[in-house]
Design a protein around this motif. Structure first.
Motif, PDB file in Angstrom:
ATOM      1  N   UNK A   1      -2.935  37.233  20.120  1.00  0.00           N
ATOM      2  CA  UNK A   1      -4.357  37.159  19.769  1.00  0.00           C
ATOM      3  C   UNK A   1      -5.280  37.172  20.984  1.00  0.00           C
ATOM      4  N   UNK A   2      -4.725  37.198  22.190  1.00  0.00           N
ATOM      5  CA  UNK A   2      -5.546  37.166  23.397  1.00  0.00           C
ATOM      6  C   UNK A   2      -4.861  37.960  24.497  1.00  0.00           C
TER       7      UNK A   2
ATOM      8  N   UNK B   1      -4.521  41.686  16.518  1.00  0.00           N
ATOM      9  CA  UNK B   1      -3.791  40.794  15.621  1.00  0.00           C
ATOM     10  C   UNK B   1      -4.011  41.168  14.162  1.00  0.00           C
ATOM     11  N   UNK B   2      -5.240  41.547  13.822  1.00  0.00           N
ATOM     12  CA  UNK B   2      -5.519  41.979  12.449  1.00  0.00           C
ATOM     13  C   UNK B   2      -4.794  43.281  12.132  1.00  0.00           C
TER      14      UNK B   2
ATOM     15  N   UNK C   1      -5.347  32.774  29.110  1.00  0.00           N
ATOM     16  CA  UNK C   1      -5.526  33.870  28.159  1.00  0.00           C
ATOM     17  C   UNK C   1      -7.006  33.963  27.804  1.00  0.00           C
ATOM     18  N   UNK C   2      -7.487  35.190  27.519  1.00  0.00           N
ATOM     19  CA  UNK C   2      -8.882  35.376  27.129  1.00  0.00           C
ATOM     20  C   UNK C   2      -8.949  36.085  25.776  1.00  0.00           C
ATOM     21  N   UNK C   3      -9.751  35.514  24.867  1.00  0.00           N
ATOM     22  CA  UNK C   3      -9.964  36.108  23.559  1.00  0.00           C
ATOM     23  C   UNK C   3     -11.082  37.145  23.640  1.00  0.00           C
TER      24      UNK C   3
ATOM     25  N   UNK D   1       6.955  29.676  21.588  1.00  0.00           N
ATOM     26  CA  UNK D   1       6.065  29.832  20.439  1.00  0.00           C
ATOM     27  C   UNK D   1       4.610  29.935  20.880  1.00  0.00           C
ATOM     28  N   UNK D   2       4.222  29.095  21.833  1.00  0.00           N
ATOM     29  CA  UNK D   2       2.839  29.110  22.316  1.00  0.00           C
ATOM     30  C   UNK D   2       2.519  30.424  23.016  1.00  0.00           C
ATOM     31  N   UNK D   3       3.408  30.880  23.892  1.00  0.00           N
ATOM     32  CA  UNK D   3       3.168  32.141  24.603  1.00  0.00           C
ATOM     33  C   UNK D   3       3.114  33.317  23.640  1.00  0.00           C
ATOM     34  N   UNK D   4       3.999  33.331  22.643  1.00  0.00           N
ATOM     35  CA  UNK D   4       4.002  34.424  21.675  1.00  0.00           C
ATOM     36  C   UNK D   4       2.715  34.450  20.868  1.00  0.00           C
TER      37      UNK D   4
END
Length: 314
Positions: free
Chosen positions: A151-152, A173-174, A163-165, A143-146
């Motif tokens: 989003x990143x 994601x939008x 991960x980088x945003x 769940x965390x990886x997905x």
């Protein structure tokens, strides 16, 4: 694994062709016997002691399982079976490990407990920093990886995954139908602390700019100076096949090509004018019609005169 009737680590056949994992591998008649012989041989070692080299257990397998395939593999009898046991942790330091002991005795529950002890549990939280990164120590849960993948951008994987945003990752994601409130709530649920202010600003700013410009598929555009006329065309039942859609009081788009739309409008009594790609009126040139010339009779043709057929020549 102990009762698998093939060698899963075998990568090539006798012709040196690559074999798919666990599929299409030829059956090994003595594999099962060899594995059980290896477990029996290692179990006979004194408690707390092991052989100097794990391959030394190979010659002892034939004593416990005489019918096992004892042909030398890699120069040593049962070398493949011994190597697989070390690879899976059944053998450790030349003796049976805790996994090997449970495997030999058939203790499925003890084997499950031991494997879970050796394999760390998945991490369900991430450290999200003000530098717009999310760091996960250990193996992230599914769940965390997905969530972070959606989003990143994943930069590194291993003992710690990063991960980088970025505006592009939030926009992705939008584009997938997520709303900024859900993104913020989901990240807050997996964060080890409060969300950093730069990340909240990034989500809000990207969401504010998202969708300000929209693109619609169209084969041609209809426009004019009379909104009532354009509304009439959009509501015309016989023009429904064109897929007309009103974008503005004086602008329609059509899913059909320009020539098809033009012909349909004219068939319904309208008088549209086509335009070029530059926006100028397209002049339609009409070719002049010519009278059809009479076709001369071919030479040697036969003509019927007075009930008789005669041949004519020039």
């Amino acid at each position: 694994m102990a009762d698998l009737p093939l060698t899963p680590t075998r990568a090539r056949d006798e012709d040196n062709k690559a074999l798919p994992a666990l599929v299409g591998a030829p059956p090994c008649n003595g594999c099962v016997q060899a594995r059980h012989g290896l477990l029996a041989s290692a179990a006979q070692l004194p408690a707390g002691q092991g052989v100097r080299v794990a391959s030394d257990l190979g010659p002892l397998v034939a004593w416990h399982r005489p019918l096992a395939d004892s042909s030398p593999q890699h120069g040593t009898p049962f070398a493949t079976v011994v190597w697989e046991a070390e690879l899976l942790g059944v053998l450790a330091r030349g003796a049976l490990s805790a996994i090997g002991i449970h495997l030999r005795t058939g203790d499925a529950e003890g084997l499950d407990v031991e494997c879970r002890r050796l394999l760390p549990s998945a991490t369900a939280t991430a450290r999200i920093g003000a530098d717009l990164t999310a760091v996960v120590t250990g193996t992230p849960s599914a769940r965390l990886a997905s969530l972070l993948d959606s989003v990143a951008e994943r930069e590194t994987s291993g003992t710690a995954s990063v991960w980088r945003f970025s505006p592009g990752s939030i926009r992705r994601a939008l584009d997938a139908g997520r709303v900024p409130e859900d993104i913020t709530a989901d990240l807050a649920a997996i964060a080890a602390g409060p969300l950093p202010q730069p990340l909240s600003y990034l989500i809000a700013d990207t969401a504010r700019r998202h969708g300000r410009v929209r693109l619609a598929p169209a084969a041609c555009v209809l426009h004019g100076d009379e909104p009532a006329l354009l509304a009439e065309l959009a509501a015309h039942r016989r023009l429904a096949k064109l897929g007309l859609r009103q974008l503005a009081p004086t602008v329609l788009i059509s899913r059909s090509s320009l020539d098809t739309t033009l012909a349909a409008l004219r068939a319904e009594g309208y008088a549209p004018v086509p335009e070029t790609a530059e926006g100028t009126v397209r002049i339609e040139k009409i070719r002049p019609r010519r009278a059809a010339a009479p076709v001369p009779a071919p030479r040697g043709s036969r003509a019927r005169i007075g009930g008789r057929t005669t041949a004519t020549t020039e």
